[in-house]
Design a protein around this motif. Structure first.
Motif, PDB file in Angstrom:
ATOM      1  N   TYR A  94       0.985  -1.218  -0.371  1.00 18.22           N
ATOM      2  CA  TYR A  94      -0.010   0.054   0.440  1.00 18.22           C
ATOM      3  C   TYR A  94       1.098   0.801  -0.619  1.00 18.22           C
ATOM      4  N   CYS A  95       0.358   2.654  -0.580  1.00 16.18           N
ATOM      5  CA  CYS A  95       0.930   4.161  -0.494  1.00 16.18           C
ATOM      6  C   CYS A  95       1.123   4.445   0.198  1.00 16.18           C
ATOM      7  N   LYS A  96       1.699   5.474   0.911  1.00 14.11           N
ATOM      8  CA  LYS A  96       1.510   6.628   1.900  1.00 14.11           C
ATOM      9  C   LYS A  96       1.379   8.232   0.914  1.00 14.11           C
ATOM     10  N   VAL A  97       1.332   8.439   0.394  1.00 10.63           N
ATOM     11  CA  VAL A  97       0.962   9.812  -0.613  1.00 10.63           C
ATOM     12  C   VAL A  97       0.795  11.147   0.766  1.00 10.63           C
ATOM     13  N   SER A  98       2.364  12.196   0.715  1.00 12.02           N
ATOM     14  CA  SER A  98       2.280  13.058   1.156  1.00 12.02           C
ATOM     15  C   SER A  98       3.196  14.838   0.613  1.00 12.02           C
ATOM     16  N   LEU A  99       3.093  15.440   0.308  1.00 13.50           N
ATOM     17  CA  LEU A  99       3.397  16.484   0.267  1.00 13.50           C
ATOM     18  C   LEU A  99       4.178  17.461   1.551  1.00 13.50           C
ATOM     19  N   LEU A 100       5.674  17.047   1.302  1.00  9.93           N
ATOM     20  CA  LEU A 100       6.844  17.454   2.103  1.00  9.93           C
ATOM     21  C   LEU A 100       6.378  19.267   2.074  1.00  9.93           C
ATOM     22  N   PRO A 101       6.878  20.196   2.865  1.00  7.10           N
ATOM     23  CA  PRO A 101       7.327  18.996   4.555  1.00  7.10           C
ATOM     24  C   PRO A 101       6.610  19.224   4.959  1.00  7.10           C
ATOM     25  N   ASP A 102       5.444  19.054   5.251  1.00  6.35           N
ATOM     26  CA  ASP A 102       3.563  18.136   5.959  1.00  6.35           C
ATOM     27  C   ASP A 102       3.782  16.988   5.592  1.00  6.35           C
ATOM     28  N   GLN A 103       4.597  16.502   6.391  1.00  9.69           N
ATOM     29  CA  GLN A 103       3.852  15.056   6.575  1.00  9.69           C
ATOM     30  C   GLN A 103       2.303  14.564   7.394  1.00  9.69           C
ATOM     31  N   LYS A 104       1.904  15.789   8.173  1.00 11.45           N
ATOM     32  CA  LYS A 104       1.009  15.302   9.373  1.00 11.45           C
ATOM     33  C   LYS A 104      -0.439  15.131   8.256  1.00 11.45           C
ATOM     34  N   ASN A 105      -0.719  15.385   7.330  1.00 12.35           N
ATOM     35  CA  ASN A 105      -1.343  15.733   6.300  1.00 12.35           C
ATOM     36  C   ASN A 105      -1.527  14.360   5.070  1.00 12.35           C
ATOM     37  N   SER A 106      -0.689  13.670   5.505  1.00 14.51           N
ATOM     38  CA  SER A 106      -0.543  12.743   4.361  1.00 14.51           C
ATOM     39  C   SER A 106      -2.497  11.416   4.691  1.00 14.51           C
ATOM     40  N   GLN A 107      -1.725  10.398   3.520  1.00 15.22           N
ATOM     41  CA  GLN A 107      -3.482  10.214   3.249  1.00 15.22           C
ATOM     42  C   GLN A 107      -2.609   8.878   2.677  1.00 15.22           C
ATOM     43  N   GLN A 108      -3.437   7.621   2.735  1.00 12.96           N
ATOM     44  CA  GLN A 108      -2.640   6.457   2.467  1.00 12.96           C
ATOM     45  C   GLN A 108      -4.278   5.365   1.389  1.00 12.96           C
ATOM     46  N   THR A 109      -3.386   4.263   0.329  1.00 14.90           N
ATOM     47  CA  THR A 109      -4.242   3.525  -0.548  1.00 14.90           C
ATOM     48  C   THR A 109      -5.017   2.875   0.224  1.00 14.90           C
ATOM     49  N   SER A 110      -5.737   2.038   0.089  1.00 20.18           N
ATOM     50  CA  SER A 110      -6.212   0.717   0.362  1.00 20.18           C
ATOM     51  C   SER A 110      -4.451  -0.404  -0.293  1.00 20.18           C
ATOM     52  N   VAL A 111      -4.830  -1.620   1.037  1.00 20.43           N
ATOM     53  CA  VAL A 111      -3.494  -2.311   1.033  1.00 20.43           C
ATOM     54  C   VAL A 111      -4.420  -3.334  -0.643  1.00 20.43           C
ATOM     55  N   GLN A 112      -2.839  -3.877  -1.226  1.00 23.37           N
ATOM     56  CA  GLN A 112      -3.224  -4.748  -1.934  1.00 23.37           C
ATOM     57  C   GLN A 112      -2.799  -6.363  -1.744  1.00 23.37           C
ATOM     58  N   ARG A 113      -3.422  -7.200  -1.458  1.00 25.94           N
ATOM     59  CA  ARG A 113      -3.402  -8.585  -0.201  1.00 25.94           C
ATOM     60  C   ARG A 113      -2.733  -9.534  -2.066  1.00 25.94           C
ATOM     61  N   LYS A 114      -0.959  -9.689  -1.736  1.00 28.04           N
ATOM     62  CA  LYS A 114      -0.610 -11.057  -2.633  1.00 28.04           C
ATOM     63  C   LYS A 114      -0.203 -10.701  -3.365  1.00 28.04           C
ATOM     64  N   THR A 115       0.548  -9.820  -3.267  1.00 32.92           N
ATOM     65  CA  THR A 115       0.885  -8.953  -5.497  1.00 32.92           C
ATOM     66  C   THR A 115       1.998  -8.311  -5.656  1.00 32.92           C
ATOM     67  N   GLN A 116       3.022  -7.539  -6.404  1.00 38.18           N
ATOM     68  CA  GLN A 116       4.211  -6.862  -6.637  1.00 38.18           C
ATOM     69  C   GLN A 116       3.934  -7.127  -8.206  1.00 38.18           C
ATOM     70  N   ASN A 117       2.834  -6.921  -7.811  1.00 37.82           N
ATOM     71  CA  ASN A 117       2.255  -6.407  -9.425  1.00 37.82           C
ATOM     72  C   ASN A 117       0.853  -5.204  -9.002  1.00 37.82           C
ATOM     73  N   PRO A 118       0.818  -4.630  -7.601  1.00 38.45           N
ATOM     74  CA  PRO A 118      -0.173  -4.110  -7.463  1.00 38.45           C
ATOM     75  C   PRO A 118      -1.426  -2.893  -8.481  1.00 38.45           C
ATOM     76  N   THR A 119      -2.570  -2.721  -8.055  1.00 43.30           N
ATOM     77  CA  THR A 119      -2.888  -2.304  -9.220  1.00 43.30           C
ATOM     78  C   THR A 119      -4.176  -1.126  -8.263  1.00 43.30           C
ATOM     79  N   TRP A 120      -4.180   0.207  -8.110  1.00 43.00           N
ATOM     80  CA  TRP A 120      -5.197   1.037  -6.701  1.00 43.00           C
ATOM     81  C   TRP A 120      -5.732   2.129  -8.133  1.00 43.00           C
ATOM     82  N   ASN A 121      -5.372   2.794  -9.009  1.00 41.60           N
ATOM     83  CA  ASN A 121      -6.165   3.326  -8.978  1.00 41.60           C
ATOM     84  C   ASN A 121      -7.033   4.792  -8.281  1.00 41.60           C
ATOM     85  N   GLU A 122      -7.092   5.420  -6.970  1.00 43.84           N
ATOM     86  CA  GLU A 122      -6.988   5.812  -5.981  1.00 43.84           C
ATOM     87  C   GLU A 122      -6.832   7.571  -6.758  1.00 43.84           C
TER      88      GLU A 122
END
Length: 448
Positions: free
Chosen positions: A204-232
Motif C-alpha cells: 500500500y502507499c502513503k502519500v504526503s506533500l513535504l515538508p508537511d507529513q502530518k496531512n498524509s493520505q493512504q491507499t488501500s492494501v492489495q493482497r499478495k501481489t508484486q504488481n498492485p493496481t490501486w487507481n485511487e
C-alpha cells in the motif's frame, strides 16, 4: 488792530530765524525733532533686525516683534515720546549686538546610529573545511540522484517502479494525485530475512506533500501481489503558488500484521518544474527508503490539573494516520490511559472504540485523583490498541508523560501543564513502539 498783530507775528518769526542756534534750546526745536524721529525709529528697527540671522527662529520672532511695534506706533500717539527716547540712544552711538541664533543640538555626545552596523561574518579557514566535516547523510541523495537517469536507478536498485498521475485544479485550488499501479516490487524476503516463508507482499502507499507529513493520505492494501493496481485519487487543498515549492513523497509499504509494515521503497518528486495545470502520467523508479524510525501515527492530547480539587484531567481528542492492523477496513482503535505512581500502576481507564478507521476522533475525557505531592512522582501512560472482539487486542503505539516520560516532547507537555494549572494544554505526540518506551520509561515496563 488785526493788521498790527499779523505784522508783529511775522517780525517775531524773522527774528527767530536769525537768532536761533538750531540746537535743543527752545520748544520749537523739540516739536520738530518729535515729528522727525518717529520715522527714524522705524528705520532704525529695520536696520537692527536685518543684522540678525534670518535663518534662526529668534530672527523670525524679532521680525514679528518689530511689526507689532510699528502697528502700535501708528495707532497710538502717546508712544512718540518713548520712541524719541530710544532714538536718542541710537543717536549717541549705541549699536545692537549681533547674536548667533544657530539651533542647539542636544545630546550630541551620546548620539548613536539608529541601526547598528552588522558585524562581519567569520569565514572558515581552509584547514577547517575538510571532507570529514561534511555530514554525508545529508548530501548522498542530492549528489547521487542527478547523476543517474530513471533507467539507471531502476537497474541499480531493482525495487520496481510506480505509475502516478498529477494535475492541479485551478478552479477549486487543490492538487489531485492519482496512484495508478506499481510493478516489479521486490519479494518480502529480500528486505527482511524473517519473511522467507512469505511468497508475496501486501503493498500500500502513503502519500504526503513535504515538508508537511502530518496531512498524509493512504491507499488501500492489495493482497499478495508484486504488481498492485490501486487507481485511487487523493486531493490536497493548497494554493498554486505554494504547490510549486512542495515535494511529493510516496512511501510504498508492505502490510504485515506481525512485522510492523516494513517500507519497500520511496519516491521523491519535486513539483517546481512541472506543468501541473496541464497534468499528465509518469512512471518513476522506486528508491531505497531513508526512513529510520517507524511511523505509528500521532495522537492529540490535552492535560489539565486542578490543584484545589486534586484532580488530573486527560482529554483524548483525536489521532491520525495510525498504523493499520486490519488489512480490510483499516483498524478499530481504542485508547487506554494508565496512572502510574513511581513504578506501580494505580488505575486504568479507556475510551470507546472507533470502527474501521485510522483517523479516529474521540473527544473523550478521563480524570484521576492526584494530590500535589503525588503529582511529582506520577506518570501517565497512553497506549493505542486495535480492538478485536474474538482475539487479543493488537498493540499500535504508546507514549508516557510525567516523571518517566518517553521523550523531550512529552516532558515539555507535562511541564507546560504544571506551569499553567487550571488551564487545559493540548499537544500532538508521535506514537512509539513498546521497545522504545520500555528502554527509557520504567512506568512503561510496569504497564502491560
Amino acid at each position: 488792530m488785526s493788521f498790527i498783530f499779523s505784522v508783529s507775528k511775522k517780525c517775531c518769526e524773522k527774528l527767530y530765524e536769525i537768532f536761533c542756534c538750531k540746537e535743543v534750546c527752545c520748544e520749537c526745536c523739540q516739536e520738530e525733532r518729535k515729528k522727525l524721529r518717529k520715522s527714524d525709529i522705524q528705520h532704525s528697527f529695520r536696520e537692527s533686525s536685518t543684522r540678525l540671522d534670518s535663518t534662526s527662529s529668534c530672527a523670525e520672532s524679532h521680525k514679528s516683534f518689530r511689526e507689532r511695534i510699528e502697528s502700535d506706533s501708528t495707532s497710538r500717539t502717546d508712544s512718540v515720546s518713548s520712541a524719541s527716547q530710544i532714538s536718542c540712544d541710537y543717536k549717541k552711538g549705541t549699536t545692537t549686538p549681533i547674536i548667533d541664533m544657530k539651533p542647539i543640538e542636544f545630546w550630541t555626545a551620546n548620539k548613536e546610529n539608529v541601526q547598528p552596523r552588522p558585524g562581519r561574518r567569520r569565514l572558515p579557514s581552509e584547514t577547517e573545511i575538510t571532507v570529514e566535516n561534511f555530514q554525508r547523510d545529508l548530501y548522498d541523495d542530492v549528489i547521487n540522484e542527478p547523476c543517474l537517469t530513471d533507467e539507471e536507478k531502476l537497474a541499480k536498485f531493482q525495487l520496481g517502479q510506480i505509475h502516478i498521475g498529477l494535475q492541479y485544479d485551478v478552479v477549486n485550488r487543490f492538487l489531485v494525485v492519482k496512484i495508478i499501479e506499481a510493478k516489479d516490487l521486490p519479494l518480502p524476503f529480500i528486505l527482511d530475512d524473517t519473511k522467507q516463508d512469505l511468497a508475496h507482499s501486501n503493498p500500500y502507499c502513503k502519500v504526503s506533500l513535504l515538508p508537511d507529513q502530518k496531512n498524509s493520505q493512504q491507499t488501500s492494501v492489495q493482497r499478495k501481489t508484486q504488481n498492485p493496481t490501486w487507481n485511487e485519487y487523493f486531493m490536497f487543498e493548497i494554493p498554486f503558488g505554494e504547490v510549486q515549492m512542495r515535494t511529493l513523497e510516496i512511501l510504498i509499504k508492505d502490510f504485515d500484521k506481525f512485522s510492523r509494515h516494513c517500507i519497500i521503497g520511496q519516491v521523491y518528486l519535486p513539483l517546481g518544474g512541472m506543468n501541473l495545470i496541464k497534468g499528465g502520467h509518469m512512471w518513476k523508479p522506486v528508491l531505497p527508503s531513508t526512513k529510520e524510525r517507524m511511523d505509528l501515527g500521532e495522537i492529540l492530547l490535552s492535560l489539565n490539573y486542578l490543584p484545589s480539587a486534586g484532580r488530573l484531567n486527560v482529554d483524548i481528542i483525536k489521532a491520525k494516520q495510525l498504523l493499520q492492523t486490519d488489512m480490510i477496513g483499516g483498524s478499530d482503535p481504542i485508547v487506554k490511559i494508565t496512572l502510574v505512581h513511581f513504578e506501580k500502576p494505580i488505575k486504568t481507564k479507556k475510551t470507546s472504540c472507533k470502527k474501521n478507521t485510522i483517523d479516529p476522533i474521540f473527544n473523550e475525557s478521563v480524570s484521576f485523583n492526584v494530590t500535589q505531592q503525588q503529582l511529582e512522582n506520577t506518570t501517565v501512560v497512553i497506549t493505542v490498541w486495535d480492538h478485536n472482539s474474538k482475539t487479543k487486542d493488537d498493540f499500535v503505539g504508546r507514549i508516557s508523560l510525567g516523571k518517566y516520560g518517553t521523550g523531550p516532547h512529552e516532558y515539555t507537555h507535562w511541564k507546560r501543564m504544571l506551569n499553567s494549572q487550571r488551564s487545559p494544554v493540548a499537544q500532538w505526540h508521535s506514537l512509539r513502539t513498546r521497545i522504545e518506551c520500555d528502554q527509557v520509561s520504567p512506568a512503561s515496563i510496569a504497564v502491560q
